[in-house]
Design an enzyme around this catalytic site. Structure first.
Site, PDB file in Angstrom:
ATOM      1  N   HIS A  87     -28.159   7.881  -2.083  1.00 41.08           N
ATOM      2  CA  HIS A  87     -28.490   6.737  -1.214  1.00 41.08           C
ATOM      3  C   HIS A  87     -29.663   7.053  -0.296  1.00 41.08           C
ATOM      4  O   HIS A  87     -29.918   6.332   0.669  1.00 41.08           O
ATOM      5  CB  HIS A  87     -27.257   6.323  -0.389  1.00 41.08           C
ATOM      6  N   ASN A 103      -9.203  14.151   1.992  1.00 37.15           N
ATOM      7  CA  ASN A 103      -9.353  12.860   2.658  1.00 37.15           C
ATOM      8  C   ASN A 103      -8.066  12.579   3.436  1.00 37.15           C
ATOM      9  O   ASN A 103      -6.994  12.665   2.852  1.00 37.15           O
ATOM     10  CB  ASN A 103      -9.571  11.775   1.594  1.00 37.15           C
ATOM     11  N   CYS A 117     -47.804   2.652  -1.729  1.00 37.59           N
ATOM     12  CA  CYS A 117     -47.990   3.614  -2.838  1.00 37.59           C
ATOM     13  C   CYS A 117     -46.734   4.430  -3.115  1.00 37.59           C
ATOM     14  O   CYS A 117     -46.732   5.291  -3.984  1.00 37.59           O
ATOM     15  CB  CYS A 117     -49.154   4.555  -2.514  1.00 37.59           C
ATOM     16  N   ASP A 175     -27.610  11.310   6.151  1.00 37.71           N
ATOM     17  CA  ASP A 175     -27.756  11.942   7.477  1.00 37.71           C
ATOM     18  C   ASP A 175     -28.381  13.332   7.452  1.00 37.71           C
ATOM     19  O   ASP A 175     -28.507  13.972   8.499  1.00 37.71           O
ATOM     20  CB  ASP A 175     -26.373  11.992   8.168  1.00 37.71           C
ATOM     21  N   THR A 184     -14.751  10.157   0.919  1.00 37.76           N
ATOM     22  CA  THR A 184     -15.293   8.888   0.438  1.00 37.76           C
ATOM     23  C   THR A 184     -14.172   7.977  -0.036  1.00 37.76           C
ATOM     24  O   THR A 184     -13.189   8.427  -0.608  1.00 37.76           O
ATOM     25  CB  THR A 184     -16.318   9.090  -0.699  1.00 37.76           C
TER      26      THR A 184
HETATM   27  N1  APR Z   1     -12.651  14.066   6.646  1.00 34.87           N
HETATM   28  C1  APR Z   1     -12.567  13.592   5.371  1.00 34.87           C
HETATM   29  N2  APR Z   1     -12.521  12.272   5.057  1.00 34.87           N
HETATM   30  C2  APR Z   1     -12.543  11.402   6.089  1.00 34.87           C
HETATM   31  C3  APR Z   1     -12.610  11.809   7.446  1.00 34.87           C
HETATM   32  C4  APR Z   1     -12.670  13.204   7.693  1.00 34.87           C
HETATM   33  N3  APR Z   1     -12.730  13.686   8.946  1.00 34.87           N
HETATM   34  N4  APR Z   1     -12.612  10.689   8.232  1.00 34.87           N
HETATM   35  C5  APR Z   1     -12.549   9.632   7.384  1.00 34.87           C
HETATM   36  N5  APR Z   1     -12.495  10.058   6.112  1.00 34.87           N
HETATM   37  C6  APR Z   1     -12.421   9.265   4.878  1.00 34.87           C
HETATM   38  C7  APR Z   1     -11.777   7.908   5.012  1.00 34.87           C
HETATM   39  O1  APR Z   1     -10.375   7.997   4.810  1.00 34.87           O
HETATM   40  C8  APR Z   1     -12.458   7.130   3.877  1.00 34.87           C
HETATM   41  O2  APR Z   1     -11.734   7.280   2.657  1.00 34.87           O
HETATM   42  O3  APR Z   1     -13.768   9.003   4.504  1.00 34.87           O
HETATM   43  C9  APR Z   1     -13.817   7.803   3.735  1.00 34.87           C
HETATM   44  C10 APR Z   1     -14.971   6.967   4.256  1.00 34.87           C
HETATM   45  O4  APR Z   1     -15.076   5.844   3.398  1.00 34.87           O
HETATM   46  P1  APR Z   1     -16.248   4.788   3.679  1.00 34.87           P
HETATM   47  O5  APR Z   1     -16.282   4.461   5.124  1.00 34.87           O
HETATM   48  O6  APR Z   1     -16.084   3.704   2.672  1.00 34.87           O
HETATM   49  O7  APR Z   1     -17.589   5.607   3.397  1.00 34.87           O
HETATM   50  P2  APR Z   1     -18.201   5.999   1.992  1.00 34.87           P
HETATM   51  O8  APR Z   1     -17.123   6.182   0.967  1.00 34.87           O
HETATM   52  O9  APR Z   1     -19.118   7.124   2.219  1.00 34.87           O
HETATM   53  O10 APR Z   1     -19.055   4.685   1.617  1.00 34.87           O
HETATM   54  C11 APR Z   1     -19.868   4.760   0.473  1.00 34.87           C
HETATM   55  O11 APR Z   1     -20.810   2.631   1.117  1.00 34.87           O
HETATM   56  O12 APR Z   1     -21.695   1.185   2.664  1.00 34.87           O
HETATM   57  C12 APR Z   1     -21.999   2.097   1.681  1.00 34.87           C
HETATM   58  O13 APR Z   1     -24.038   3.225   1.558  1.00 34.87           O
HETATM   59  C13 APR Z   1     -22.804   3.246   2.213  1.00 34.87           C
HETATM   60  O14 APR Z   1     -22.879   5.497   1.314  1.00 34.87           O
HETATM   61  C14 APR Z   1     -22.013   4.477   1.803  1.00 34.87           C
HETATM   62  C15 APR Z   1     -21.112   3.950   0.707  1.00 34.87           C
END
Ligand code: APR
Length: 270
Positions: free
Chosen positions: A125, A236, A136, A110, A211
């Protein structure tokens, strides 16, 4: 430990860091209005990743379910249009300005870490504001408003059920060929992984933000840092796959908790 204590402990560790690296996922952008993937109501809760998350899947998805593809594209375009760095992104930029944070490794596409002011960002990513030539492979970064209006134009063109209508809308490379978003779809090679692993192996503190830690190879970053004896801090509100390697777990939203950690760091260093 209480949240207060966790924040203070994290601040103590970070204020003594020789080389702090941050590893971020979609949760760090949740407070900017961009949906996460696996939370209840997240993108993968409402759209099938096998359809919209893979190159081939997206193309056949566009042909077979143009109205759902249009809904997906419009949601992404609208949320990116409104998104701006939140206090969590800005706190990371401050930590870099203070000479504490060395690099951000992000799974997000983003562009918000760049917009917040970080200057060393490894995007494993890719980045949705950058396009790559289909012929190219040269790359070009576009303005957010250009990408948002392109997404809306593509959404508007869907429904005629043919791909020919899409090609003329895609930006053109200087070589004349169409360009595609420079983001990594499932099954495609991630970007700059060697740089990310190098940073992870050199840091003495890794700060994980937002994450779930379930997507590889990106999710090896914290494991490499741990193997290099880094201290690991996680912010998290929910669980992640890293629980066994975390030294300090801050149960909270990064947009609120990281600024509190930053305030505590500043008071310790003053
Ligand atoms: N602050 C911190 N963490 C948060 C918040 C917040 N406000 N809101 C949600 N979360 C946490 C959730 O608890 C979860 O553990 O963010 C995490 C989001 O996890 P995912 O939805 O799985 O996203 P991500 O870990 O970035 O996914 C990794 O998966 O689909 C692919 O390419 C995509 O880059 C992505 C990758």
């Amino acid at each position: 430990m209480s949240l207060e204590k966790d924040i203070d402990t994290a601040a103590e560790i970070i204020s003594r860091a020789k080389r702090l690296v941050a590893f971020t996922g979609s949760g760090v952008s949740a407070e900017s209005g961009i949906a996460t993937f696996r939370d209840p109501g997240g993108l993968w809760d409402r759209f099938n990743p096998d359809e919209v998350g893979t190159g081939g899947g997206l193309l056949s998805f566009v042909m077979q379910k143009p109205s759902v593809a249009r809904e997906f594209l419009l949601e992404v375009a609208d949320s990116f249009d409104k998104a701006a760095p939140n206090p969590g992104h800005l706190a990371l930029a401050d930590l870099e300005k203070m000479g504490i944070l060395h690099t951000v490794i992000t799974q997000n596409v983003d562009d918000l870490h760049w917009q917040a002011g970080n200057t060393r960002v490894i995007e494993v990513h890719g980045n949705l504001m950058r396009f790559r030539c289909l012929a190219c492979y040269s790359k070009k970064k576009f303005k957010k408003e250009e990408v948002v209006s392109l997404g809306r134009n593509i959404a508007a063109s869907l429904g005629k059920g043919e791909l020919q209508g899409l090609l003329p809308i895609l930006p053109k490379c200087t070589c004349g060929s169409p360009m595609r978003p420079d983001v990594v779809m499932f099954g495609e090679a991630v970007q700059d992984l060697h740089l990310a692993m190098d940073e992870a192996s050199k840091c003495d503190v890794l700060l994980i933000l937002g994450t779930s830690g379930v997507v590889y190879p990106a999710a090896t970053v914290p494991l490499v840092a741990r193997r290099a004896n880094a201290r690991v801090i996680d912010i998290n509100p929910g669980e992640s796959a890293f629980s066994s390697i975390i030294d300090v777990q801050i149960r909270g939203n990064s947009g609120k908790s990281l600024p509190r950690v930053l305030e505590s760091i500043k008071s310790k260093l003053s």
